[in-house]
Design a protein around this motif. Sequence first.
Motif, mmCIF file in Angstrom:
data_model
loop_
_atom_site.group_PDB
_atom_site.id
_atom_site.type_symbol
_atom_site.label_atom_id
_atom_site.label_comp_id
_atom_site.label_asym_id
_atom_site.label_seq_id
_atom_site.Cartn_x
_atom_site.Cartn_y
_atom_site.Cartn_z
ATOM 1 N N VAL A 107 18.688 38.662 78.561
ATOM 2 C CA VAL A 107 17.430 39.278 78.991
ATOM 3 C C VAL A 107 17.701 40.515 79.831
ATOM 4 N N ILE A 108 18.705 40.458 80.701
ATOM 5 C CA ILE A 108 19.058 41.621 81.521
ATOM 6 C C ILE A 108 19.506 42.781 80.641
ATOM 7 N N ALA A 109 20.398 42.491 79.704
ATOM 8 C CA ALA A 109 20.939 43.550 78.846
ATOM 9 C C ALA A 109 19.852 44.167 77.972
ATOM 10 N N ILE A 110 19.054 43.326 77.335
ATOM 11 C CA ILE A 110 18.031 43.831 76.416
ATOM 12 C C ILE A 110 16.936 44.563 77.177
ATOM 13 N N GLY A 111 16.793 44.238 78.468
ATOM 14 C CA GLY A 111 15.756 44.888 79.254
ATOM 15 C C GLY A 111 16.062 46.329 79.610
ATOM 16 N N SER A 112 17.330 46.709 79.589
ATOM 17 C CA SER A 112 17.680 48.077 79.991
ATOM 18 C C SER A 112 18.353 48.893 78.897
ATOM 19 N N ILE A 113 18.707 48.279 77.796
ATOM 20 C CA ILE A 113 19.386 49.002 76.711
ATOM 21 C C ILE A 113 18.562 50.185 76.221
ATOM 22 N N PHE A 114 17.288 49.954 75.967
ATOM 23 C CA PHE A 114 16.490 50.961 75.280
ATOM 24 C C PHE A 114 16.140 52.147 76.181
ATOM 25 N N SER A 115 15.968 51.912 77.478
ATOM 26 C CA SER A 115 15.712 53.041 78.379
ATOM 27 C C SER A 115 16.950 53.931 78.480
ATOM 28 N N ILE A 116 18.131 53.324 78.490
ATOM 29 C CA ILE A 116 19.367 54.111 78.529
ATOM 30 C C ILE A 116 19.542 54.882 77.222
ATOM 31 N N SER A 117 19.257 54.250 76.102
ATOM 32 C CA SER A 117 19.364 54.921 74.801
ATOM 33 C C SER A 117 18.435 56.111 74.712
ATOM 34 N N MET A 118 17.169 55.910 75.099
ATOM 35 C CA MET A 118 16.200 56.999 75.010
ATOM 36 C C MET A 118 16.536 58.135 75.965
ATOM 37 N N VAL A 139 27.900 69.449 75.055
ATOM 38 C CA VAL A 139 26.584 68.826 74.917
ATOM 39 C C VAL A 139 26.419 67.623 75.851
ATOM 40 N N ILE A 140 27.358 66.692 75.784
ATOM 41 C CA ILE A 140 27.240 65.479 76.610
ATOM 42 C C ILE A 140 27.277 65.807 78.112
ATOM 43 N N PRO A 141 28.227 66.663 78.582
ATOM 44 C CA PRO A 141 28.178 67.020 80.004
ATOM 45 C C PRO A 141 26.871 67.693 80.413
ATOM 46 N N ALA A 142 26.308 68.521 79.535
ATOM 47 C CA ALA A 142 25.047 69.191 79.858
ATOM 48 C C ALA A 142 23.884 68.204 79.917
ATOM 49 N N ALA A 143 23.988 67.123 79.172
ATOM 50 C CA ALA A 143 22.921 66.117 79.139
ATOM 51 C C ALA A 143 23.071 65.064 80.238
ATOM 52 N N LEU A 144 24.160 65.147 81.015
ATOM 53 C CA LEU A 144 24.428 64.116 82.020
ATOM 54 C C LEU A 144 23.308 63.918 83.041
ATOM 55 N N PRO A 145 22.644 64.978 83.544
ATOM 56 C CA PRO A 145 21.544 64.719 84.484
ATOM 57 C C PRO A 145 20.481 63.789 83.925
ATOM 58 N N SER A 146 20.101 63.985 82.668
ATOM 59 C CA SER A 146 19.106 63.102 82.046
ATOM 60 C C SER A 146 19.682 61.721 81.793
ATOM 61 N N ILE A 147 20.947 61.663 81.393
ATOM 62 C CA ILE A 147 21.574 60.362 81.130
ATOM 63 C C ILE A 147 21.683 59.552 82.417
ATOM 64 N N ILE A 148 22.062 60.207 83.522
ATOM 65 C CA ILE A 148 22.147 59.516 84.812
ATOM 66 C C ILE A 148 20.781 58.988 85.233
ATOM 67 N N SER A 149 19.732 59.785 85.009
ATOM 68 C CA SER A 149 18.378 59.320 85.329
ATOM 69 C C SER A 149 18.015 58.092 84.499
ATOM 70 N N GLY A 150 18.425 58.100 83.220
ATOM 71 C CA GLY A 150 18.190 56.934 82.375
ATOM 72 C C GLY A 150 18.970 55.718 82.831
ATOM 73 N N MET A 151 20.200 55.927 83.280
ATOM 74 C CA MET A 151 20.995 54.823 83.815
ATOM 75 C C MET A 151 20.346 54.239 85.070
ATOM 76 N N LYS A 152 19.807 55.111 85.892
ATOM 77 C CA LYS A 152 19.116 54.676 87.110
ATOM 78 C C LYS A 152 17.872 53.864 86.761
ATOM 79 N N GLN A 153 17.122 54.341 85.790
ATOM 80 C CA GLN A 153 15.941 53.604 85.343
ATOM 81 C C GLN A 153 16.340 52.284 84.703
ATOM 82 N N GLY A 154 17.427 52.305 83.931
ATOM 83 C CA GLY A 154 17.912 51.077 83.312
ATOM 84 C C GLY A 154 18.321 50.034 84.335
#
Length: 233
Positions: free
Chosen positions: A104-115, A147-162
Motif C-alpha cells: 500500500v505504501i509503495a503503490i500510494g506514491s509510485i504514480f506521483s513520482i512517475s508523473m 535532460v534528466i539533470p534539467a528535470a531534477l527540480p520537478s523530479i525532486i518535487s515529485g519525490m517530496k510529494q511521493g
Amino acid sequence: MVFRSGLWPEFSFPSPVGVMSNLWAGFRDTSFLIAIAVSLKRVITGYFISLVIGLTLGLTVVRVRYLDENLSPLLLGLQTLPSICWLPLAILWFGIGEDSIIFVIAIGSIFSISMAAVSGIKNVPPLYMRVAKTMGAKGLKAYTTVVIPAALPSIISGMKQGWSFAWRALMAGEMLSPKDGLGYALTVGRDLADMNQVVSVMIIIIVLGLVIDKLIFGRLESSIRYRWGLDRA
C-alpha cells in the motif's frame, strides 16, 4: 478554552495537558519510540520501492511515444486514487501483515513520482537539447547528461510529494496492522476512546514529517535549485 467549556467531553476533545502527559508517558515507556522505529522502517522500505519503480516507469514512458500517449492518462488517473482503495486488494493478495502494508505504501506514491518525472522531462526547454547536440551530446548521452539533470527540480518535487503520499498510505495500512506502528497506536487510541493518545500520535507524525522534509528533501531541493541558478545559497 474549548476543553473547559463543557461543550464536549474530555475524551472527545482532549486538553493540552492531557496530550503532553500522554506524550511524556509514551516516550518514557518507549512505546512511542518503538512505534516510530517500526513505522519508519516500513515507510522507508515502501518509499524506496516506489522510488525505483516510479522513476523507471516515468523515464520509460517519456522516452517511448506509444507509452506516453497510452499510459500517461492512466498514470494520472491512478495518482488521484486514494491509497486506502488499494487495501482490499493488498489484503486479498498478501493477507494482513507486513507485505500488505509495504504494498500500500509503495503503490500510494509510485504514480506521483512517475508523473513528476514525465512532467519534468517534458518541460525541459528545447534549447538545452539543441545546445547539447551542438556540443556533440546525442541520444542517450544527451538524455542522461542534459535532460534528466534539467528535470531534477520537478523530479525532486515529485519525490517530496511521493513521500507525503507514502506517509498517508502507511497510516491507512497500519490501522489494520495486528501490532506496532503509529497507525496501530492511532487505532488503539480510537478503540479506547483515548483522544489524548490519538492527538499525541498526530503530533508525532507532523513533527516527523517536518524534520524529514527539512533535513532531507529541503536540503536536496535547495541544492538542486542553487545548482541550476533558481535560488540563492
